[in-house]
Design an enzyme around this catalytic site. Sequence first.
Site, short mmCIF file in Angstrom:
data_model
loop_
_atom_site.label_atom_id
_atom_site.label_comp_id
_atom_site.label_asym_id
_atom_site.label_seq_id
_atom_site.Cartn_x
_atom_site.Cartn_y
_atom_site.Cartn_z
N ASP A 46 0.83 -1.20 0.00
CA ASP A 46 0.00 0.00 0.00
C ASP A 46 0.86 1.26 0.00
O ASP A 46 1.46 1.61 1.01
CB ASP A 46 -0.90 0.01 1.25
CG ASP A 46 -1.75 1.27 1.31
OD1 ASP A 46 -2.81 1.28 0.67
OD2 ASP A 46 -1.34 2.26 1.97
N TYR A 51 3.37 9.62 -0.48
CA TYR A 51 4.46 9.01 0.29
C TYR A 51 5.83 9.20 -0.37
O TYR A 51 6.86 8.86 0.22
CB TYR A 51 4.22 7.50 0.52
CG TYR A 51 2.94 7.16 1.23
CD1 TYR A 51 2.19 8.14 1.89
CD2 TYR A 51 2.46 5.85 1.25
CE1 TYR A 51 1.00 7.82 2.51
CE2 TYR A 51 1.27 5.53 1.90
CZ TYR A 51 0.55 6.52 2.52
OH TYR A 51 -0.62 6.20 3.14
N LYS A 76 -2.48 5.87 -4.31
CA LYS A 76 -3.59 6.80 -4.03
C LYS A 76 -3.32 8.16 -4.66
O LYS A 76 -2.15 8.57 -4.77
CB LYS A 76 -3.72 7.02 -2.50
CG LYS A 76 -3.64 5.76 -1.67
CD LYS A 76 -3.85 5.99 -0.19
CE LYS A 76 -3.50 4.76 0.62
NZ LYS A 76 -2.07 4.61 0.90
N HIS A 109 -7.22 9.49 -1.74
CA HIS A 109 -6.52 9.49 -0.44
C HIS A 109 -7.32 10.22 0.65
O HIS A 109 -7.41 9.75 1.78
CB HIS A 109 -5.14 10.13 -0.61
CG HIS A 109 -4.15 9.68 0.40
ND1 HIS A 109 -2.81 9.54 0.12
CD2 HIS A 109 -4.27 9.34 1.69
CE1 HIS A 109 -2.17 9.12 1.20
NE2 HIS A 109 -3.04 9.00 2.17
#
Length: 272
Positions: A46, A51, A76, A109
């Site tokens: 994930d 990120y 996301k 997200h």
Amino acid sequence: MVKQATTFLNNGIEMPLLGLGVYDMYHQEAENAVGNALEIGYRLIDTAAMYENEVEIGNAIRNSAVPRKDIFLTTKVANDGHGYDNALRAFEVSSQKLNADYIDLYLVHWPLKNLRKDTWKAFERLYEEKRVRAIGVANYLLPFLHELAEYATVIPTVNQVEFTPYLFSEELLQACQKRNIILQAYSPLVRGKRFDDKKLIEIAKKYEKTPAQIILRWAIQLGVSTIPKSVKIERLKENFDVFDFQLSEQDMAKLCTFNENFRICENPLDML
Ligand SMILES: NC(=O)c1ccc[n+]([C@@H]2O[C@H](COP(=O)([O-])OP(=O)(O)OC[C@H]3O[C@@H](n4cnc5c(N)ncnc54)[C@H](OP(=O)(O)O)[C@@H]3O)[C@@H](O)[C@H]2O)c1
């Protein structure tokens, strides 16, 4: 290899219930963590545009001996990728960074004010064009789910929310189940902030497991997908070692009474 638990999304696609979350890991550390996780047996990864490690995650997946078809890859759209055209563009950027022919699950997200409807319409297009195998949302607490139901032609397959014994909502879980949406628990280990809870330690001792393993097993037995993060190989192993025991009905019920409305991340309702 141990048999791990999987579930079926509302479009028939199989997804492992336990995966690796890769927030807050970067560069070689992120590549190593994903490589080690795949070797241990993790098959769900994930990540997210936010990120800033999609390149490394893609590298780790390509460098691993595990065939791509056996890996379930989630990413996301970030908050700056909302809106119809913007979301389509953001998807291309993520696909390029991951260097992936396809993405298994693409998530919104955060339910960004004003733009979330247009974003979802772009997601439906990506799904219809078979660019992604499944689409879903994250941080969609009940008001967002109700709103989405008014305009969605494709129902989300997954709703990824913060969900632990210490932030437990039976109502949200049931609402997802009723709509055939798999609830996926993020920050499932409460980032370690409740491992000293005596009630949890007592249950862990009884099963000769760690507090982390008890929380992860609790989620799996609820039918909730869970995505703990670790960069440490021993913890990756520990968090995956949850398929050889079963919590009793009484202990499952007990864990469901631990709620303290304790949140790690921002409350999505602040986005309303
Ligand atoms: N959709 C969203 O808005 C959203 C928000 C937050 C998170 N997420 C996703 O959910 C994933 C997991 O959540 P999270 O990273 O926030 O928190 P988490 O998984 O609850 O906890 C991770 C923290 O616990 C430590 N840890 C891991 N396993 C442990 C163990 N067995 N014993 C003791 N400590 C342990 C890790 O440290 P080490 O790495 O040093 O082991 C790290 O500091 C994220 O990585 C991300 O993929 C999504």
